[in-house]
Design a protein around this motif. Structure first.
Motif, mmCIF file in Angstrom:
data_model
loop_
_atom_site.group_PDB
_atom_site.id
_atom_site.type_symbol
_atom_site.label_atom_id
_atom_site.label_comp_id
_atom_site.label_asym_id
_atom_site.label_seq_id
_atom_site.Cartn_x
_atom_site.Cartn_y
_atom_site.Cartn_z
ATOM 1 N N ASN A 57 49.607 -15.940 -41.981
ATOM 2 C CA ASN A 57 48.621 -17.003 -41.692
ATOM 3 C C ASN A 57 49.300 -18.233 -41.109
ATOM 4 N N LYS A 86 49.986 -17.555 -37.604
ATOM 5 C CA LYS A 86 48.747 -17.359 -36.838
ATOM 6 C C LYS A 86 48.063 -18.692 -36.511
ATOM 7 N N ASP A 143 52.902 -25.334 -43.000
ATOM 8 C CA ASP A 143 52.905 -25.226 -41.537
ATOM 9 C C ASP A 143 52.344 -26.492 -40.918
ATOM 10 N N ILE A 160 38.413 -20.141 -48.976
ATOM 11 C CA ILE A 160 39.403 -19.227 -48.366
ATOM 12 C C ILE A 160 39.801 -18.029 -49.231
ATOM 13 N N GLN A 183 36.260 -16.174 -43.252
ATOM 14 C CA GLN A 183 37.134 -16.607 -42.164
ATOM 15 C C GLN A 183 36.660 -17.972 -41.709
ATOM 16 N N GLY A 184 37.539 -18.954 -41.864
ATOM 17 C CA GLY A 184 37.134 -20.320 -41.539
ATOM 18 C C GLY A 184 37.256 -20.616 -40.068
ATOM 19 N N ASP A 185 38.398 -20.243 -39.487
ATOM 20 C CA ASP A 185 38.651 -20.616 -38.110
ATOM 21 C C ASP A 185 38.258 -19.466 -37.190
ATOM 22 N N ASN A 218 40.834 -10.271 -41.042
ATOM 23 C CA ASN A 218 39.478 -9.890 -41.424
ATOM 24 C C ASN A 218 39.005 -10.638 -42.663
ATOM 25 N N GLY A 219 39.721 -11.702 -43.009
ATOM 26 C CA GLY A 219 39.277 -12.518 -44.145
ATOM 27 C C GLY A 219 39.562 -11.901 -45.497
ATOM 28 N N LEU A 279 43.777 -13.574 -48.036
ATOM 29 C CA LEU A 279 43.916 -14.520 -49.152
ATOM 30 C C LEU A 279 43.193 -14.029 -50.417
HETATM 31 P P1 ADP Z 1 42.229 -14.081 -42.099
HETATM 32 O O1 ADP Z 1 43.553 -14.740 -41.885
HETATM 33 O O2 ADP Z 1 42.267 -12.622 -41.883
HETATM 34 O O3 ADP Z 1 41.100 -14.752 -41.378
HETATM 35 P P2 ADP Z 1 42.619 -14.888 -44.813
HETATM 36 O O4 ADP Z 1 41.954 -14.456 -46.058
HETATM 37 O O5 ADP Z 1 44.102 -14.673 -44.710
HETATM 38 O O6 ADP Z 1 41.862 -14.183 -43.634
HETATM 39 O O7 ADP Z 1 42.307 -16.434 -44.580
HETATM 40 C C1 ADP Z 1 40.979 -16.898 -44.715
HETATM 41 C C2 ADP Z 1 40.785 -18.173 -43.911
HETATM 42 O O8 ADP Z 1 41.597 -19.221 -44.451
HETATM 43 C C3 ADP Z 1 41.220 -18.082 -42.461
HETATM 44 O O9 ADP Z 1 40.193 -17.516 -41.650
HETATM 45 C C4 ADP Z 1 41.466 -19.549 -42.123
HETATM 46 O O10 ADP Z 1 40.292 -20.218 -41.807
HETATM 47 C C5 ADP Z 1 41.988 -20.130 -43.442
HETATM 48 N N1 ADP Z 1 43.460 -20.226 -43.460
HETATM 49 C C6 ADP Z 1 44.317 -19.448 -44.134
HETATM 50 N N2 ADP Z 1 45.604 -19.842 -43.966
HETATM 51 C C7 ADP Z 1 45.551 -20.909 -43.137
HETATM 52 C C8 ADP Z 1 46.550 -21.781 -42.574
HETATM 53 N N3 ADP Z 1 47.839 -21.607 -42.829
HETATM 54 N N4 ADP Z 1 46.120 -22.785 -41.771
HETATM 55 C C9 ADP Z 1 44.810 -22.959 -41.525
HETATM 56 N N5 ADP Z 1 43.824 -22.190 -42.020
HETATM 57 C C10 ADP Z 1 44.180 -21.170 -42.817
#
Ligand code: ADP
Length: 357
Positions: free
Chosen positions: A263, A266, A291, A304, A310-312, A320-321, A324
């Motif tokens: 993440n 990414k 980061d 999250i 998925q936030g972003d 795929n959310g 985490l």
């Molecule tokens: P994915 O990465 O597959 O979308 P995750 O469960 O890993 O799913 O993360 C869920 C959401 O948390 C992401 O879609 C994002 O919006 C937010 N997120 C996680 N890690 C970060 C990060 N390091 N910086 C910003 N947003 C993050």
């Protein structure tokens, strides 16, 4: 059916009456015999058969009346404090059996109530709540999985149709075939994550505890992303304390670091920095993954760890959310803690705290 239950009720009532009558008659007889024999001895009176017969009849009537009063009082008490709550619990259980998990039972009023029933009612309400949330999770899960499957399937179908065109250049053919492969890879990744999560949630994976060097594990995991950070020109900053040994499940914990690192890379633009810090106290190890990426709003931060969240959306083509949600589950199994601090446009820091032993 109604007649049968009325007969049953009458028999039950008679049974109670008989038990009370025997008790009352026994107590009254004992008392009277003691009273009369003491009195007649002291006063030197001799009782005739006539006297005794008249007194016995009166006593019998007296015992019958007292028994009737006792039976009525007991019946009312039972109705209010036993039968009524049992009826309410049974009716609620029937509703749950029909799939209505919203049902809740009001506790008995404190006055004259048996507290054990309130304990049962409290347990029942908790059970209904748990069943309700499991049901919501299950239906949400199925909706989410179907929804998430649709996107890669639609993409693959699209590329499949394009591949059917007769006069395709080699370049286009390779591009469309790559689209199909990427779509199937995404689906395979999602299925692997769903299976892992499912096994973790059902506790089919029991932690395999071993002692290992946490710093070494963090470095090994980080090195797997070398290609990515070099390609994206992301700077790496590590501050990893040496010789920090932990007793934990190595494989499960590497799942945590891999997800946090993936993440961080990414969501960080080219030229940014990803820092990894390991510190320790006598009983705990603390890992920070920081980061300088896009960060997230408080609202996103609150969700999250939920499955499929998925936030972003600008990065939703990858992931795929579930990452985490898996991380959180592993940390919970290890009785650890995970927290996040994030500012939009500045970056994100995940802090993981696990027990060392
Ligand atoms: P994915 O990465 O597959 O979308 P995750 O469960 O890993 O799913 O993360 C869920 C959401 O948390 C992401 O879609 C994002 O919006 C937010 N997120 C996680 N890690 C970060 C990060 N390091 N910086 C910003 N947003 C993050």
């Amino acid at each position: 059916m109604k007649r049968e239950s009325r007969i049953k009720n009458i028999l039950k009532w008679l049974n109670h009456y008989l038990v009370f009558f025997l008790l009352v008659a026994f107590v009254i007889t004992c008392c009277i015999m003691l009273f009369v024999s003491t009195l007649s001895n002291d006063l030197g009176i001799t009782l005739t058969n006539e006297n005794i017969n008249a007194a016995a009849k009166l006593t019998f009537l007296n015992a019958s009346l007292i028994t009737l009063i006792f039976t009525v009082i007991d019946a009312v008490r039972r109705k209010l404090t036993v039968e009524r709550p049992i009826k309410r619990i049974t009716q609620a259980a029937e509703k749950i059996m029909q799939g209505d998990f919203s049902v809740r039972i009001k506790p008995q009023s404190k006055f004259g109530a048996d507290d054990s029933f309130n304990e049962v009612i409290e347990c029942f309400n908790k059970l209904a709540e748990e069943l309700g949330s499991v049901e919501t999770l299950r239906t949400d899960f199925i909706t989410n999985v179907s929804h998430e499957m649709k996107t890669p399937l639609a993409v693959m179908q699209n590329y499949g149709t394009l591949l059917q065109a007769a006069d395709l250049s080699d370049e286009k053919r390779i591009e469309y075939a790559k689209g199909v492969t990427d779509g199937s890879r995404r689906m395979a990744e999602m299925m692997t994550n769903i299976l892992k999560l499912n096994r973790l949630e059902n506790q089919q994976i029991y932690p395999k505890i071993s002692e290992f060097d946490l710093g070494e594990q963090l470095c090994e995991c980080l090195l797997q992303f070398e290609n990515i950070w070099e390609k994206a020109n992301i700077e790496i900053d590590t501050n990893i304390a040496e010789d920090i040994k932990v007793k934990a499940d190595e494989e499960l914990l590497s799942l945590v670091w891999n997800n946090l690192f993936s993440n961080a890379f990414k969501f960080t633009e080219a030229g940014g920095t990803v820092s990894v810090t390991l510190t320790a106290t006598e009983h705990h190890a603390i890992v920070k993954v920081k980061d300088t990426g896009c960060g997230m709003t408080n609202d996103t931060g609150a969700h999250i760890f939920e499955k499929f969240y998925q936030g972003d959306t600008s990065h939703s083509s990858s992931g795929n959310g579930l990452g985490l949600a898996l991380v959180k589950r592993v940390i919970d199994i290890m009785h650890g803690e995970i927290g996040v601090q994030s500012t939009v446009g500045v970056g994100t820091t995940f802090t993981v705290r696990i027990r060392r032993g």
